[in-house]
Design a protein around this motif. Structure first.
Motif, PDB file in Angstrom:
ATOM      1  N   TYR A 135      46.338  44.764  49.215  1.00  0.00           N
ATOM      2  CA  TYR A 135      46.641  46.183  49.016  1.00  0.00           C
ATOM      3  C   TYR A 135      48.022  46.472  49.581  1.00  0.00           C
ATOM      4  O   TYR A 135      48.322  46.098  50.728  1.00  0.00           O
ATOM      5  N   ASN A 136      48.855  47.136  48.800  1.00  0.00           N
ATOM      6  CA  ASN A 136      50.200  47.522  49.228  1.00  0.00           C
ATOM      7  C   ASN A 136      50.173  48.975  49.681  1.00  0.00           C
ATOM      8  O   ASN A 136      50.179  49.893  48.865  1.00  0.00           O
ATOM      9  N   LEU A 137      50.126  49.158  50.985  1.00  0.00           N
ATOM     10  CA  LEU A 137      50.081  50.505  51.557  1.00  0.00           C
ATOM     11  C   LEU A 137      51.455  51.165  51.584  1.00  0.00           C
ATOM     12  O   LEU A 137      51.574  52.363  51.827  1.00  0.00           O
ATOM     13  N   ASN A 138      52.493  50.407  51.329  1.00  0.00           N
ATOM     14  CA  ASN A 138      53.845  50.949  51.298  1.00  0.00           C
ATOM     15  C   ASN A 138      53.934  51.976  50.166  1.00  0.00           C
ATOM     16  O   ASN A 138      53.488  51.718  49.052  1.00  0.00           O
ATOM     17  N   THR A 139      54.499  53.136  50.449  1.00  0.00           N
ATOM     18  CA  THR A 139      54.559  54.204  49.441  1.00  0.00           C
ATOM     19  C   THR A 139      55.795  54.123  48.547  1.00  0.00           C
ATOM     20  O   THR A 139      55.870  54.828  47.547  1.00  0.00           O
ATOM     21  N   LYS A 140      56.773  53.259  48.893  1.00  0.00           N
ATOM     22  CA  LYS A 140      58.027  53.233  48.146  1.00  0.00           C
ATOM     23  C   LYS A 140      58.394  51.882  47.548  1.00  0.00           C
ATOM     24  O   LYS A 140      59.094  51.832  46.543  1.00  0.00           O
ATOM     25  N   GLU A 141      57.949  50.800  48.173  1.00  0.00           N
ATOM     26  CA  GLU A 141      58.418  49.473  47.780  1.00  0.00           C
ATOM     27  C   GLU A 141      57.322  48.639  47.121  1.00  0.00           C
ATOM     28  O   GLU A 141      56.191  48.615  47.596  1.00  0.00           O
ATOM     29  N   ASN A 142      57.695  47.950  46.057  1.00  0.00           N
ATOM     30  CA  ASN A 142      56.817  46.944  45.489  1.00  0.00           C
ATOM     31  C   ASN A 142      56.704  45.786  46.474  1.00  0.00           C
ATOM     32  O   ASN A 142      57.647  45.503  47.225  1.00  0.00           O
ATOM     33  N   PHE A 143      55.572  45.096  46.460  1.00  0.00           N
ATOM     34  CA  PHE A 143      55.426  43.858  47.219  1.00  0.00           C
ATOM     35  C   PHE A 143      55.482  42.718  46.217  1.00  0.00           C
ATOM     36  O   PHE A 143      54.637  42.613  45.331  1.00  0.00           O
ATOM     37  N   VAL A 144      56.501  41.896  46.337  1.00  0.00           N
ATOM     38  CA  VAL A 144      56.730  40.804  45.406  1.00  0.00           C
ATOM     39  C   VAL A 144      56.167  39.515  46.001  1.00  0.00           C
ATOM     40  O   VAL A 144      56.498  39.144  47.128  1.00  0.00           O
ATOM     41  N   SER A 160      49.498  31.859  47.158  1.00  0.00           N
ATOM     42  CA  SER A 160      49.377  32.335  45.782  1.00  0.00           C
ATOM     43  C   SER A 160      49.770  31.222  44.809  1.00  0.00           C
ATOM     44  O   SER A 160      50.689  30.447  45.091  1.00  0.00           O
ATOM     45  N   VAL A 161      49.099  31.168  43.673  1.00  0.00           N
ATOM     46  CA  VAL A 161      49.497  30.237  42.613  1.00  0.00           C
ATOM     47  C   VAL A 161      50.210  30.960  41.471  1.00  0.00           C
ATOM     48  O   VAL A 161      50.493  30.350  40.440  1.00  0.00           O
ATOM     49  N   GLU A 162      50.513  32.241  41.679  1.00  0.00           N
ATOM     50  CA  GLU A 162      51.198  33.017  40.639  1.00  0.00           C
ATOM     51  C   GLU A 162      52.274  33.891  41.254  1.00  0.00           C
ATOM     52  O   GLU A 162      52.157  34.328  42.401  1.00  0.00           O
ATOM     53  N   ASP A 163      53.309  34.171  40.468  1.00  0.00           N
ATOM     54  CA  ASP A 163      54.256  35.230  40.794  1.00  0.00           C
ATOM     55  C   ASP A 163      53.581  36.540  40.438  1.00  0.00           C
ATOM     56  O   ASP A 163      52.981  36.655  39.360  1.00  0.00           O
ATOM     57  N   MET A 164      53.660  37.510  41.321  1.00  0.00           N
ATOM     58  CA  MET A 164      53.013  38.803  41.071  1.00  0.00           C
ATOM     59  C   MET A 164      53.821  39.910  41.736  1.00  0.00           C
ATOM     60  O   MET A 164      54.566  39.657  42.680  1.00  0.00           O
ATOM     61  N   VAL A 165      53.597  41.129  41.269  1.00  0.00           N
ATOM     62  CA  VAL A 165      54.146  42.325  41.916  1.00  0.00           C
ATOM     63  C   VAL A 165      52.988  43.284  42.154  1.00  0.00           C
ATOM     64  O   VAL A 165      52.227  43.586  41.230  1.00  0.00           O
ATOM     65  N   ILE A 166      52.879  43.755  43.393  1.00  0.00           N
ATOM     66  CA  ILE A 166      51.882  44.779  43.707  1.00  0.00           C
ATOM     67  C   ILE A 166      52.655  46.066  43.967  1.00  0.00           C
ATOM     68  O   ILE A 166      53.429  46.161  44.926  1.00  0.00           O
ATOM     69  N   GLU A 167      52.454  47.030  43.103  1.00  0.00           N
ATOM     70  CA  GLU A 167      53.171  48.296  43.219  1.00  0.00           C
ATOM     71  C   GLU A 167      52.644  49.109  44.390  1.00  0.00           C
ATOM     72  O   GLU A 167      51.535  48.868  44.882  1.00  0.00           O
ATOM     73  N   PRO A 168      53.434  50.084  44.869  1.00  0.00           N
ATOM     74  CA  PRO A 168      53.005  50.910  46.001  1.00  0.00           C
ATOM     75  C   PRO A 168      51.642  51.547  45.759  1.00  0.00           C
ATOM     76  O   PRO A 168      51.330  51.990  44.650  1.00  0.00           O
ATOM     77  N   GLN A 182      53.735  31.243  47.952  1.00  0.00           N
ATOM     78  CA  GLN A 182      53.915  32.082  49.144  1.00  0.00           C
ATOM     79  C   GLN A 182      52.604  32.228  49.900  1.00  0.00           C
ATOM     80  O   GLN A 182      51.537  32.370  49.305  1.00  0.00           O
ATOM     81  N   LYS A 183      52.690  32.214  51.229  1.00  0.00           N
ATOM     82  CA  LYS A 183      51.520  32.484  52.069  1.00  0.00           C
ATOM     83  C   LYS A 183      51.103  33.936  51.856  1.00  0.00           C
ATOM     84  O   LYS A 183      51.947  34.833  51.886  1.00  0.00           O
TER      85      LYS A 183
END
Length: 152
Positions: free
Chosen positions: A95-104, A31-39, A109-110
């Protein structure tokens, strides 16, 4: 002779992919950016790279097994296809399949693997009938059952 994939940095922070170990099938994309993918959501993650693939090849963007196992995050359209004539930025739909946690995601990052494959080009024709196959026919989507050694 070994084929060569040419990469162009569209972002100065982009990392040119390479194989981590001899015999690896995929190169890491970053990634070339900081990002958050919500659940239960997805985002297009930029790599900051464009590439020129050799004639007769395609790039496949695939999930990283560690991210999938530990975080429940995977490439949504896996494998994502990069055609040999595409010269735009390689993006990764995670895609963040986690139902509770954000993926930061942190810059650098790879996030996925990039696998180069040969492509067979074919001609297409329309026909009125297809040859019959007695072993398989039109069966699909679970038509072979669970198999001899598996139980329901």
């Amino acid at each position: 002779m070994k084929k060569v994939v040419k990469f162009k940095k569209l972002n100065p922070d982009a990392i040119i992919p390479d194989y981590a170990h001899p015999g690896d099938a995929g190169m890491d994309l970053y990634s070339v950016e900081d990002m958050v993918i919500e659940p239960l959501t997805w985002k297009l993650v930029p790599t900051g790279l464009a590439c020129e693939l050799p004639e007769g090849t395609e790039g496949q963007v695939r999930s990283k097994s560690g991210i999938a196992l530990k975080n429940g995050v995977f490439v949504l359209n896996t494998p994502g296809t990069v055609d040999e004539n595409y010269r735009g930025e390689i993006g990764v739909v995670l895609y963040n399949l986690n139902t509770k946690e954000n993926f930061v995601i942190k810059k650098g990052q790879k996030i996925a693997q990039y696998v180069i494959n040969c492509v067979e080009y074919v001609d297409t024709i329309e026909v009125k009938e297809l040859s019959e196959n007695k072993d398989r026919g039109a069966g699909g989507f679970g038509s072979t059952g669970l198999g001899k050694n598996k139980k329901a």
